[in-house]
Motif scaffolding. Structure first.
Motif, PDB file in Angstrom:
ATOM      1  N   UNK A   1       5.606   0.141   8.499  1.00 44.31           N
ATOM      2  CA  UNK A   1       5.023  -0.623   7.386  1.00 44.31           C
ATOM      3  C   UNK A   1       5.325  -2.111   7.539  1.00 44.31           C
ATOM      4  N   UNK A   2       6.586  -2.430   7.888  1.00 46.36           N
ATOM      5  CA  UNK A   2       6.955  -3.840   8.035  1.00 46.36           C
ATOM      6  C   UNK A   2       6.106  -4.492   9.128  1.00 46.36           C
ATOM      7  N   UNK A   3       5.887  -3.753  10.229  1.00 49.88           N
ATOM      8  CA  UNK A   3       5.111  -4.325  11.334  1.00 49.88           C
ATOM      9  C   UNK A   3       3.633  -4.432  10.993  1.00 49.88           C
TER      10      UNK A   3
ATOM     11  N   UNK B   1       2.331  -4.987   7.900  1.00 49.79           N
ATOM     12  CA  UNK B   1       2.018  -5.675   6.635  1.00 49.79           C
ATOM     13  C   UNK B   1       0.824  -6.602   6.834  1.00 49.79           C
TER      14      UNK B   1
ATOM     15  N   UNK C   1      10.047 -10.540  10.230  1.00 49.13           N
ATOM     16  CA  UNK C   1       9.858  -9.180  10.756  1.00 49.13           C
ATOM     17  C   UNK C   1      11.191  -8.608  11.214  1.00 49.13           C
TER      18      UNK C   1
ATOM     19  N   UNK D   1       7.348 -13.842   4.186  1.00 41.66           N
ATOM     20  CA  UNK D   1       5.992 -13.816   4.723  1.00 41.66           C
ATOM     21  C   UNK D   1       5.013 -14.436   3.732  1.00 41.66           C
TER      22      UNK D   1
ATOM     23  N   UNK E   1      12.914  -5.357   9.664  1.00 45.96           N
ATOM     24  CA  UNK E   1      13.367  -4.179  10.415  1.00 45.96           C
ATOM     25  C   UNK E   1      14.831  -3.885  10.137  1.00 45.96           C
TER      26      UNK E   1
ATOM     27  N   UNK F   1       9.424   2.878   7.514  1.00 45.41           N
ATOM     28  CA  UNK F   1       9.532   1.514   6.996  1.00 45.41           C
ATOM     29  C   UNK F   1       9.229   0.497   8.090  1.00 45.41           C
ATOM     30  N   UNK F   2       9.707   0.785   9.305  1.00 46.34           N
ATOM     31  CA  UNK F   2       9.473  -0.152  10.400  1.00 46.34           C
ATOM     32  C   UNK F   2       7.976  -0.309  10.642  1.00 46.34           C
TER      33      UNK F   2
ATOM     34  N   UNK G   1       4.398  -5.818  -0.838  1.00 50.48           N
ATOM     35  CA  UNK G   1       4.063  -6.335   0.487  1.00 50.48           C
ATOM     36  C   UNK G   1       2.598  -6.125   0.835  1.00 50.48           C
ATOM     37  N   UNK G   2       2.012  -5.028   0.326  1.00 48.94           N
ATOM     38  CA  UNK G   2       0.623  -4.729   0.664  1.00 48.94           C
ATOM     39  C   UNK G   2      -0.355  -5.486  -0.222  1.00 48.94           C
TER      40      UNK G   2
ATOM     41  N   UNK H   1       3.061   5.822   2.152  1.00 51.98           N
ATOM     42  CA  UNK H   1       4.528   5.809   2.229  1.00 51.98           C
ATOM     43  C   UNK H   1       5.128   5.364   0.890  1.00 51.98           C
TER      44      UNK H   1
ATOM     45  N   UNK I   1      14.985  -2.074   7.010  1.00 54.76           N
ATOM     46  CA  UNK I   1      14.619  -0.670   7.225  1.00 54.76           C
ATOM     47  C   UNK I   1      15.807   0.104   7.778  1.00 54.76           C
TER      48      UNK I   1
END
Lengths: 121, 308, 116, 501
Positions: free
Chosen positions: B105-107, B109, A5, A52, A9, B102-103, D195-196, D217, A12
């Protein structure tokens, strides 16, 4: 927070810096660098996704890893092409005949077609 | 504890990235960018992606950096445009939106994360390879890799096309304009053989452990460039049949194997049963040669007016 | 025995880090490129050497001799490349300083005229 | 089944369509250019036959053709798939590129010294563009599409600056940076999708996709990327210098077909990948940008002093029509099928007419030595065939009968009117008027008696006929029946069901 994570970030953030740099970059080198930052960010998000997806005995999902390798090589090709264009541009601008007036006229000449590349010296 | 180290690593990358984007001296920005690449290599190791780490350091930071350094040296900083404060603010907003989205989305997932790792594990024995990443690159998604070698070839054609037609058989300009110094000569004499060995090992080991054609090819390309910079070997003319065949070998051997697969195994880019690993290694040899030569030629740039 | 090894490692790694810190401070504080290079090479050579030396016993205990050999090989390669690159950079910095100073000695002897 | 049988099967032809053009590259790399040039044109011709065979197979069977690379099924492997729309794009592209190749060939008997020959790089890049485009139309895998888009970019950008002039190199660099920006935004979207859903296959993703924030998104990023590549207003600024600066043959292929690849993908994303409720919600925004493109770029085109720039701005405007199609085609109504057909027809007729117009403009410039519109008076007497080709192509842009653009616009208009989207109808009509303005401005001037006798260089007549043939095809589209095409709907909605690896 876990390492994937955190690095997701970071990806991102790198993407955001890259997008900003591409928009405001004053010279072509700045924009090429920003493109590479954006690429690094995108790949890093993918790396977080891969980590992940660890499972079945792998520490990370191998499919995104392979795709990132492909992506890095493609990004290098893009950089090489962009830098070659940039260097050619610098060489053309440094020529004595490259005054703005002549530049404007180059378009008309260009449409004549079939001129040897670089033959405007 | 390790998360703290990871956080420090992330902050370092971010700081270097901001330095790259901040503007100012071209050299400083490029060097900062190479620093970003090296740190990213460490992060890839932390993400358990050693193959990617090797690629990032060799290609993403090393060879890309070499190309960018040339750009910084060659192109004086021309302010092609001045952008106003309002535009800066807009761009900053766009950047913030990109980061925030994006943050989130990353959090968010999904958990457990969807993954193709189980599919790869099921299918990998059929390929006789030990390195799953090589399996994905050369078997399951061989089309992407084939096209990637084509991308390199087309990029090279594009770079060469910037030269006048009459220069198409001449040599690119040397990377290092000054006569070689003793130190560089010594470094090259010692390092090039070692590096070449490392490159060949990386490619050879890639079937079973991290490494592969791209990483090995990049190291070999770097060694060739170093030999040229030190003046140990001349910059080759691009017209030579041997050089051109070396550029074509990878993509077209791969393509040939793909077509042979139609007749021998029943599908394009399928490998004949029992010979998977042999054929894959053979394809990798050709790809490694082509990648090494193509990467080096991409760094050298378009041929100039000089006859080799 | 492990305690002795651990103390050995801690002391050497700490000493190595000290060299790195000094080198970094030098990089930031010293006035001209040649002096900065001078500071950096110390960090590279001795600092990294101490780190490797400190870690070698740990590697031998944990993973056998191969890891230790790899670390020493890395140190040797860094020695080689950092030495040579420092030379090159020093060369460039020296000539740049000479070119900037009109009272500089004859520079054609150094051949730094850019090729056409 | 033996390999030889597989090789000739409809499914295998999909792979052949992608790899066949690539075989022109080594010939060009190793052989003398005169041989290489002809070899490339032969390969282009064969590729057209392959595209026709695929379209024939799809039409006969009434179902999509598919091929799995290496026999690995998605999600692990990569699938190629040709439905009616893909086959339509394949044939259109192959036809335009073959014409471009013929146009660019060296006139027999003219020497290289006369500057009459395209450099070998042109032919290699042409072949690579072809392969990349076919892959864009066939690949169902989001990452393979990324590689295909990059291949397309790297092949297309150097075409802009083959002559190596300052303005061209500037245009090429700007084009490259825009395209790369677009590619990375697209790739970022792809990463989010992986990722999804843990897969990159469009069909498999579409089966699971919901309008979750992450997926929205991803689609937004992919759409923004494609908009940058398609030069949709306000991201259009790279297009006019790039398309107008290139040699005529290169301009023709860039404006006619290369620009269609991202648009094709946008159609795929919004009509195949996105949940339909989401598509209905977002489509008006795309249409709004399209409308702005039509109005703004047409007005700018009217003000252009040079012919090639005028045609390039016209491309930026015409792209807008394809975006007007989205809200009409996404609506669940019987009329949306007509809008969809109209959009596809507009895409094809624009490709043929724009290629014809760029070639004609190139020939006019070759004859006069310049392409200033103010100096074109009387050029109709010098190169009548070229001017006729330009006029016919312009007819299609204006949307006048009997040209293909007319039928396309009638379909879009009737769908817009029946769906109550009056503003779209108004923009379509206004765009036609503006196109009429900039085309007639040129044609009327060219037909005038010249103020002073024109000094003109002779041009190769057969190249004029190539341009005219393309323009006639664009006009020929005007004779298709005014009803939804059955062929375009073959294989929709997409599915892998019944496909064996």
């Amino acid at each position: 927070m876990s390492a994937p994570v955190l690095f997701g970030l970071l990806g991102a953030a790198l993407s955001a810096v890259g997008v900003y740099g591409l928009m405001v970059g004053r010279d072509a080198l700045a924009r090429i660098l920003a493109f590479n930052l954006l690429g690094g960010g995108v790949f890093l998000v993918f790396g977080a996704v891969a980590r992940r997806g660890a499972g079945a005995g792998f520490a990370a999902d191998p499919v995104p890893q392979a795709l990132v390798i492909t992506g890095i090589v493609v990004a290098f090709s893009a950089t090489a092409l962009a830098v070659a264009l940039l260097k050619r541009l610098a060489a053309l601008r440094a020529r004595p005949g490259a005054a703005p007036a002549k530049v404007a006229g180059a378009q008309a000449e260009g449409t004549k077609g079939r001129v040897q590349p670089g033959g405007d010296a | 504890m390790s998360l703290l180290l990871d956080a420090i690593l992330a902050l370092l990358v971010l700081a270097a990235a901001v330095r790259v984007a901040a503007g100012g001296d071209g050299f400083a920005r490029v060097v900062a960018f190479m620093g970003v690449g090296l740190l990213l290599g460490l992060i890839w190791v932390r993400l358990a992606a050693v193959d990617v780490a090797l690629t990032e350091v060799a290609v993403g930071s090393g060879i890309t950096g070499l190309v960018l350094l040339q750009a910084a040296a060659d192109a004086p900083l021309t302010r092609e445009r001045e952008v106003g404060l309002l535009y800066h603010l807009c761009a900053g907003m766009v950047g913030l939106v990109v980061f925030a989205a994006l943050a989130v989305v990353v959090l968010l997932l999904p958990d457990p994360a969807p993954s193709l790792a189980p599919d790869v594990v099921r299918a990998l024995p059929a390929t006789d390879l030990g390195n799953p990443v090589t399996g994905v690159l050369l078997v399951f998604r061989a089309l992407d890799t084939l096209l990637e070698t084509m991308v390199l070839l087309v990029a090279l054609i594009g770079v060469w096309s910037l030269s006048p037609d009459r220069h198409w058989r001449r040599a690119p300009a040397p990377l290092w304009p000054a006569p070689p110094s003793g130190a560089l000569d010594f470094l090259a004499r010692v390092l090039v053989p070692i590096g070449a060995l490392v490159g060949i090992y990386m490619f050879w080991a890639g079937a079973d452990v991290p490494g592969g054609a791209f990483q090995g090819g990049a190291v070999l390309a770097a060694m060739a460039l170093m030999a040229m910079m030190a003046g140990l070997s001349p910059v080759p003319a691009i017209g030579g049949a041997g050089l051109r065949l070396a550029v074509l070998a990878g993509p077209f051997a791969f393509l040939g194997v793909g077509i042979a697969g139609w007749f021998l195994a029943g599908a394009f880019l399928d490998y004949p049963e029992g010979f998977e690993k042999t054929v894959i290694i053979a394809v990798e040899v050709a790809i490694t040669v082509s990648i090494a030569v193509t990467l080096a030629l991409l760094v050298l740039g378009p041929p100039m007016g000089r006859k080799a | 025995m492990t305690l002795v090894l651990d103390i050995f490692t801690v002391v050497l790694v700490a000493a190595g880090l000290l060299f790195f810190i000094v080198g970094t401070v030098g990089l930031l504080r010293l006035p001209d490129p040649l002096a900065r290079l001078h500071a950096l090479t110390k960090a590279d050579n001795i600092g990294l050497g101490l780190l490797v030396l400190g870690l070698v016993p740990q590697a031998v205990v944990a993973g056998g001799g191969l890891e230790a050999v790899k670390m020493v090989a890395i140190w040797l390669l860094v020695q080689l490349s950092s030495g040579a690159v420092s030379q090159l950079m020093g060369d460039v910095a020296y000539h740049a300083a000479m070119t900037a100073d009109p009272a500089a000695p004859d520079r054609s002897a150094h051949g730094e005229e850019p090729a056409p | 089944m033996s390999g030889a049988v597989l090789f000739a099967s409809a499914d295998a032809l999909l792979v052949v369509a992608v790899i066949l053009p690539l075989f022109a590259v080594p010939v060009l790399f190793l052989a003398p250019s005169r041989i290489a040039e002809r070899a490339t044109v032969v390969v282009l011709g064969l590729s057209l036959l392959v595209a026709l065979a695929i379209a024939g197979g799809v039409g006969r069977s009434g179902a999509a053709a598919a091929s799995f690379i290496g026999g690995w099924r998605p999600p692990l492997g990569v699938g190629l798939r040709a439905d009616g729309f893909s086959a339509f794009m394949l044939v259109m592209t192959a036809a335009v590129l073959l014409a471009t190749g013929l146009f660019a060939m060296t006139t027999p008997g003219r020497s290289r010294a006369g500057g009459e020959r395209m450099p070998p790089a042109f032919w290699m890049l042409l072949a690579s563009v072809f392969s990349a485009l076919n892959l864009v139309f066939l690949a169902e895998d989001l990452f393979t599409l990324y590689v295909a888009l990059e291949l397309l970019t790297f092949a297309a950008v150097p075409l802009v600056c083959l002559e190596g002039k300052l303005a061209q190199v500037e245009a090429a660099l700007r084009y490259l940076l825009f395209a790369l920006f677009g590619s990375l935004l697209y790739l970022l979207g792809v990463v989010v999708i992986y990722g999804l859903y843990g897969t990159l296959d469009i069909i498999l993703v579409a089966r699971e996709a919901t309008a979750s924030p992450g997926f929205v998104l991803a689609l937004a990023l992919m759409t923004a990327g494609m908009m940058a590549k398609a030069a949709l207003f306000p991201l259009h600024l790279w297009l006019p210098p790039a398309h107008s600066g290139a040699p005529p043959a290169a301009s023709a292929l860039l404006s006619a077909v290369v620009i269609k690849a991202p648009i094709f993908l946008l159609v795929r994303f919004w009509l195949d990948l996105a949940p339909s409720t989401l598509a209905v919600a977002v489509a008006p925004m795309l249409a709004g940008l399209g409308a702005a493109a039509i109005v703004v770029c047409s007005l700018v085109a009217l003000a252009q002093p040079r012919l090639k720039l005028l045609i390039a701005y016209s491309t930026a405007a015409q792209i807008g029509y394809l975006f007007l199609m989205f809200p009409l085609a996404a609506a669940s109504s019987p009329w949306s099928a007509l809008a969809w057909t109209g959009g596809a027809l507009h895409l094809a007729s624009h490709a043929f007419s724009k290629a014809a117009m760029f070639m004609a403009a190139g020939l006019i410039a070759e004859a006069l030595g310049h392409d200033r519109i103010a100096g074109l008076s009387g050029v109709g007497r010098v190169v009548p065939v070229s001017l006729f080709a330009f006029g016919l192509g312009g007819l299609s842009l204006m949307g006048l009968p009997p040209a293909g653009g007319f039928v396309a616009k009638v379909m879009l208009l009737s769908a817009a009117v029946h769906l109550g989207a009056w503003w779209i109808a108004a923009v379509i009509l206004l765009g036609g008027l503006l196109a009429g303005g900039y085309v007639l401005k040129v044609v009327v001037l060219a037909l005038q008696r010249p103020a002073e006798p024109l000094v003109a260089q002779p041009v190769a007549h057969w190249r004029e006929w190539v341009a005219l043939a393309l323009a006639l095809v664009a006009v020929g589209f005007g004779f298709v029946p005014l009803e939804p095409s059955h062929f375009l709907f073959i294989g929709r909605p997409a599915s892998w069901a019944g496909m064996v690896p």
